[in-house]
Design a protein around this motif. Structure first.
Motif, PDB file in Angstrom:
ATOM      1  N   HIS A 134      19.682 -33.876  15.835  1.00 20.31           N
ATOM      2  CA  HIS A 134      19.208 -35.114  15.200  1.00 20.31           C
ATOM      3  C   HIS A 134      19.559 -36.336  16.044  1.00 20.31           C
ATOM      4  CE1 HIS A 134      23.141 -36.632  13.829  1.00 20.31           C
ATOM      5  NE2 HIS A 134      23.458 -35.379  13.624  1.00 20.31           N
ATOM      6  N   ALA A 135      20.651 -36.279  16.793  1.00 20.85           N
ATOM      7  CA  ALA A 135      21.013 -37.410  17.649  1.00 20.85           C
ATOM      8  C   ALA A 135      20.012 -37.573  18.781  1.00 20.85           C
ATOM      9  CB  ALA A 135      22.423 -37.200  18.215  1.00 20.85           C
ATOM     10  N   LEU A 136      19.541 -36.426  19.337  1.00 18.32           N
ATOM     11  CA  LEU A 136      18.532 -36.500  20.390  1.00 18.32           C
ATOM     12  C   LEU A 136      17.212 -37.006  19.827  1.00 18.32           C
ATOM     13  CD1 LEU A 136      19.203 -33.094  22.189  1.00 18.32           C
ATOM     14  CD2 LEU A 136      19.888 -35.379  22.952  1.00 18.32           C
ATOM     15  N   ALA A 137      16.873 -36.560  18.631  1.00 16.43           N
ATOM     16  CA  ALA A 137      15.595 -36.920  18.033  1.00 16.43           C
ATOM     17  C   ALA A 137      15.539 -38.394  17.657  1.00 16.43           C
ATOM     18  CB  ALA A 137      15.341 -36.062  16.799  1.00 16.43           C
ATOM     19  N   GLN A 138      16.696 -39.011  17.434  1.00 18.11           N
ATOM     20  CA  GLN A 138      16.732 -40.390  16.983  1.00 18.11           C
ATOM     21  C   GLN A 138      16.937 -41.391  18.118  1.00 18.11           C
ATOM     22  OE1 GLN A 138      16.023 -41.391  13.883  1.00 18.11           O
ATOM     23  NE2 GLN A 138      15.557 -39.258  13.472  1.00 18.11           N
ATOM     24  N   SER A 139      16.760 -40.974  19.368  1.00 18.56           N
ATOM     25  CA  SER A 139      16.928 -41.898  20.478  1.00 18.56           C
ATOM     26  C   SER A 139      15.845 -42.965  20.447  1.00 18.56           C
ATOM     27  CB  SER A 139      16.877 -41.134  21.803  1.00 18.56           C
ATOM     28  OG  SER A 139      15.626 -40.488  21.943  1.00 18.56           O
ATOM     29  N   LYS A 140      16.125 -44.111  21.074  1.00 13.53           N
ATOM     30  CA  LYS A 140      15.183 -45.226  21.099  1.00 13.53           C
ATOM     31  C   LYS A 140      13.934 -44.839  21.888  1.00 13.53           C
ATOM     32  CE  LYS A 140      17.757 -48.480  19.060  1.00 13.53           C
ATOM     33  NZ  LYS A 140      17.373 -49.223  17.848  1.00 13.53           N
ATOM     34  N   LEU A 141      12.785 -45.144  21.332  1.00 11.15           N
ATOM     35  CA  LEU A 141      11.527 -44.893  22.015  1.00 11.15           C
ATOM     36  C   LEU A 141      11.171 -46.026  22.964  1.00 11.15           C
ATOM     37  CD1 LEU A 141       9.475 -43.531  18.998  1.00 11.15           C
ATOM     38  CD2 LEU A 141      10.351 -42.220  20.923  1.00 11.15           C
ATOM     39  N   ASP A 142      11.715 -47.209  22.692  1.00  9.16           N
ATOM     40  CA  ASP A 142      11.402 -48.378  23.506  1.00  9.16           C
ATOM     41  C   ASP A 142      12.622 -49.297  23.459  1.00  9.16           C
ATOM     42  OD1 ASP A 142       9.906 -50.321  24.945  1.00  9.16           O
ATOM     43  OD2 ASP A 142       9.445 -51.351  23.060  1.00  9.16           O
TER      44      ASP A 142
END
Length: 302
Positions: free
Chosen positions: A16-24
């Motif tokens: 979940h930490a990887l999935a919640q990284s900033k997209l921009d």
């Protein structure tokens, strides 16, 4: 060895930490609308668009009036608005939040077409539904604010508990203030903005105006009731009502993000002279709100 170490680190990092990284990572002004006519009016002014889809929500980054922005739809309703706003804050770098859309007019001094920019927003249906006691209604002891809001029959409004960084205990609040600096910019824009009165053959009864200040209220209800409209104005001194802004304001407060909301009146929430006018006027009202927001973005400091 370095590749092995990196692989081990990835294995140890929760998914979940990887999935919640900033997209921009570019700091942007988030501009939120509730439904498509509002979104379309704003999207026309954005250049250099880049898009993402997260949990079914479409995010468009680009430039408006030379400023970096992020556009997305909150969806109609308090729950949708809170959910999508928090999603945007988690996945993008948001400097401030601007809401643009339509609303129902509550203040009898305002008319369809006016754009209102309230100082603060509250949730009028965060409440206690009291039981009848033979003489009226008796709310459960200890659940109401002191002093309590004026009730409407069995409905007793009350504040909400909010958690945010830097506080040990949740804070009880009803009103969530718009950012003073953003309101100051809105006042400057209001003085120089002429709103459209007509769209093709459809015209407002009088020339609309931009009004900065006062109170806005939100709830999970499309308000179209003259009696409740009168109550809402008397109890909350509200200028307008909608189904999203107070939820966005609470999320902004919990995350310490400045916010402001521009709402163009498409109807009078039950005070219309005949049937509800939203179906006729929501497009031109959306365009007027988008016009004021575009001018507001242009007036912001780089």
């Amino acid at each position: 060895m370095r590749l092995l170490a990196l692989f081990a680190l990835l294995l140890l990092t929760p998914f979940h930490a990887l999935a919640q990284s900033k997209l921009d990572t570019a700091p942007r002004t988030a501009i939120i609308s509730a439904f498509e006519p509002e979104w379309i009016a704003l999207g026309r002014t954005v250049t250099g668009k880049q898009e993402w889809s997260v949990n079914g929500v479409r995010f468009i980054a680009g430039t408006m009036a030379g400023k970096p922005v992020l556009l997305f739809l909150s969806g109609v309703s308090m729950v949708n608005a809170a959910m999508t706003t928090q999603l945007a804050l988690d996945r993008f770098t948001i400097r401030r939040i601007v809401f643009s859309g339509v609303a129902g007019g509550v203040d009898p001094g305002l008319d369809v077409g006016d754009v209102v920019v309230p100082d603060r927003w509250g949730q009028y249906l965060e409440s206690v539904f009291a039981r009848a006691d033979g003489k009226g209604y008796a709310p459960t002891e200890g659940l109401l604010d002191q002093p309590a809001f004026t009730p409407h029959g069995m409905i007793y409004p009350r504040s909400v508990l909010v958690r945010r960084d830097g506080t040990l205990q949740p804070e009880r609040r009803f009103w969530f203030d718009a950012d003073p600096g953003l309101l100051a910019v809105a006042r400057k824009v209001a003085r120089t903005t002429a709103l459209a009165r007509c769209r093709e053959t459809l015209c407002f009864a009088r020339q609309p105006k931009v009004v900065v200040g006062g109170n806005g209220i939100s709830g999970p209800v499309f308000m179209d009731n003259a009696e409740f409209r009168q109550y809402a104005f008397a109890a909350f001194k509200a200028q307008a009502t909608d189904m999203e802004t107070a939820a966005v304001a609470q999320v902004a407060y919990a995350n310490s993000i400045p916010y402001i909301a521009f709402r163009s009146l498409s109807d009078l929430a039950g005070g219309d002279p005949g049937k509800n006018q939203a179906h006729a006027f929501y497009r031109i009202a959306s365009d007027n709100s988008a016009d004021v927001v575009t001018r507001f973005i242009d007036a912001l400091d780089p």
